[in-house]
Design a protein around this motif. Sequence first.
Motif, PDB file in Angstrom:
ATOM      1  N   VAL A 119      -0.657   1.909   6.274  1.00 28.73           N
ATOM      2  CA  VAL A 119      -2.260   0.789   6.222  1.00 28.73           C
ATOM      3  C   VAL A 119      -2.074  -0.567   6.236  1.00 28.73           C
ATOM      4  CG1 VAL A 119      -3.872   0.054   4.621  1.00 28.73           C
ATOM      5  CG2 VAL A 119      -3.350   2.436   4.972  1.00 28.73           C
ATOM      6  N   ALA A 120       0.116  -0.184   5.238  1.00 26.13           N
ATOM      7  CA  ALA A 120      -0.533  -1.628   4.888  1.00 26.13           C
ATOM      8  C   ALA A 120       0.512  -2.845   6.043  1.00 26.13           C
ATOM      9  CB  ALA A 120       0.997  -1.580   3.334  1.00 26.13           C
ATOM     10  N   ASP A 151       0.867  -0.955  -0.181  1.00 25.32           N
ATOM     11  CA  ASP A 151       0.042   0.042   0.163  1.00 25.32           C
ATOM     12  C   ASP A 151       0.498   1.535   0.212  1.00 25.32           C
ATOM     13  OD1 ASP A 151      -3.378   0.637   0.953  1.00 25.32           O
ATOM     14  OD2 ASP A 151      -1.909   2.558   1.414  1.00 25.32           O
ATOM     15  N   SER A 152       0.051   2.417  -0.303  1.00 29.89           N
ATOM     16  CA  SER A 152       1.559   2.966  -0.555  1.00 29.89           C
ATOM     17  C   SER A 152       1.429   4.115   0.899  1.00 29.89           C
ATOM     18  CB  SER A 152       0.841   4.395  -1.638  1.00 29.89           C
ATOM     19  OG  SER A 152      -0.061   4.905  -1.369  1.00 29.89           O
ATOM     20  N   ILE A 194       3.587 -11.377   2.751  1.00 29.24           N
ATOM     21  CA  ILE A 194       5.180 -11.185   2.493  1.00 29.24           C
ATOM     22  C   ILE A 194       4.393  -9.686   2.948  1.00 29.24           C
ATOM     23  CG2 ILE A 194       7.256 -10.505   1.672  1.00 29.24           C
ATOM     24  CD1 ILE A 194       6.656 -14.098   0.332  1.00 29.24           C
ATOM     25  N   LEU A 195       4.883  -8.475   3.099  1.00 29.94           N
ATOM     26  CA  LEU A 195       5.070  -6.737   3.140  1.00 29.94           C
ATOM     27  C   LEU A 195       6.041  -6.694   2.425  1.00 29.94           C
ATOM     28  CD1 LEU A 195       3.183  -4.668   3.946  1.00 29.94           C
ATOM     29  CD2 LEU A 195       5.848  -4.536   5.796  1.00 29.94           C
ATOM     30  N   ALA A 196       5.648  -6.159   1.048  1.00 29.54           N
ATOM     31  CA  ALA A 196       6.282  -5.287   0.046  1.00 29.54           C
ATOM     32  C   ALA A 196       6.167  -4.254   0.825  1.00 29.54           C
ATOM     33  CB  ALA A 196       5.730  -5.863  -0.571  1.00 29.54           C
ATOM     34  N   GLN A 197       8.450  -3.459   0.130  1.00 28.50           N
ATOM     35  CA  GLN A 197       8.690  -2.353   0.961  1.00 28.50           C
ATOM     36  C   GLN A 197       7.801  -1.142  -0.618  1.00 28.50           C
ATOM     37  OE1 GLN A 197       9.141  -1.430   3.694  1.00 28.50           O
ATOM     38  NE2 GLN A 197       8.583  -3.955   3.392  1.00 28.50           N
TER      39      GLN A 197
END
Length: 316
Positions: free
Chosen positions: A42-43, A37-38, A75-78
């Motif tokens: 939130v992400a 998420d930008s 997986i949390l993407a940066q």
Amino acid sequence: MTNETRARDVAIVGSGLVGAGWGIAFARAGFTVRVFDSDQSVAKGAIPWAVRQLETLHAHGLLAESPQVVAQRFILAQDLREAISGADYVQESILERVDIKRKLFEQLDAVLEDATIVGSSSSGIPASAFANDLRISPRVLISHPVNPPYLIPIVELVPSTQTSREAVEFAEALMLSIGQSVVHVHKEIEGFVLNRLQAALLREAWALQRDGVASCEDIDKTVRDGLGWRWSFMGPFETIDLNAPGGVADYANRLDPLYHSIAQSRTADGPWDADLIARIEQDRRQHLAADELAARRDWRDQRLMELAADRKARKR
């Protein structure tokens, strides 16, 4: 799924309630899910929220594996590039605005791999409005869910004027593989099918309250304790097909004049104005305080889980 649609990695771009809900639906089905998420706050909140939902699903018998096993697939993407790298499918669930979606799809156009399919969770904006005339346009379509998508298993697939048949077939196979009920919308139309049906009911509901015919609660009762009983397991056409001795044609011949007259009575309705919105808000707050909304949403999801568990049991 066919050999051409063996997706195992998906990316969620936009991880609010809808995006995170999609993440659960995919992770539960065995997919690796990269979340972006930008707004990083939130992400970061999406995965812990999803884990709590997984635990509740498990408690209702709606999760074949342990919540911990399923949670490991998130997986949390940066950044956007990391999220979509190697993904077979991207589910976009960002803000419902053409300009914001167009900006994202231009970014995707620059970095997306050649075979990746992109579905948009757009609730009513056709894909042609924000995804046409790009390199990736043949691989973009609407994949519109009902919130929460991991509990209400329907998705509308709406191709743009430039979407390829192969992309639609891929999306259909993918959605069926995660347990969704697929609706094919053959023409682009604002609101698609689900929200146009919902809009017709909502417009009449607001008008009935505005005109002093019934309160919000009594209108809700009419659907909850009346129409909703049948609509929970059959649609409007099957409902009327069974409601006249001779079936749907008999029903239409009997009641078309009434329904036509009702429709004609609402042709001059305008937008919901500020005064009406305030009235509806006041009416609803008599039955549910603003600070109880979150708890009531949790109650709603619990009821949906109970319904899903019951349906699952009846299929055995």
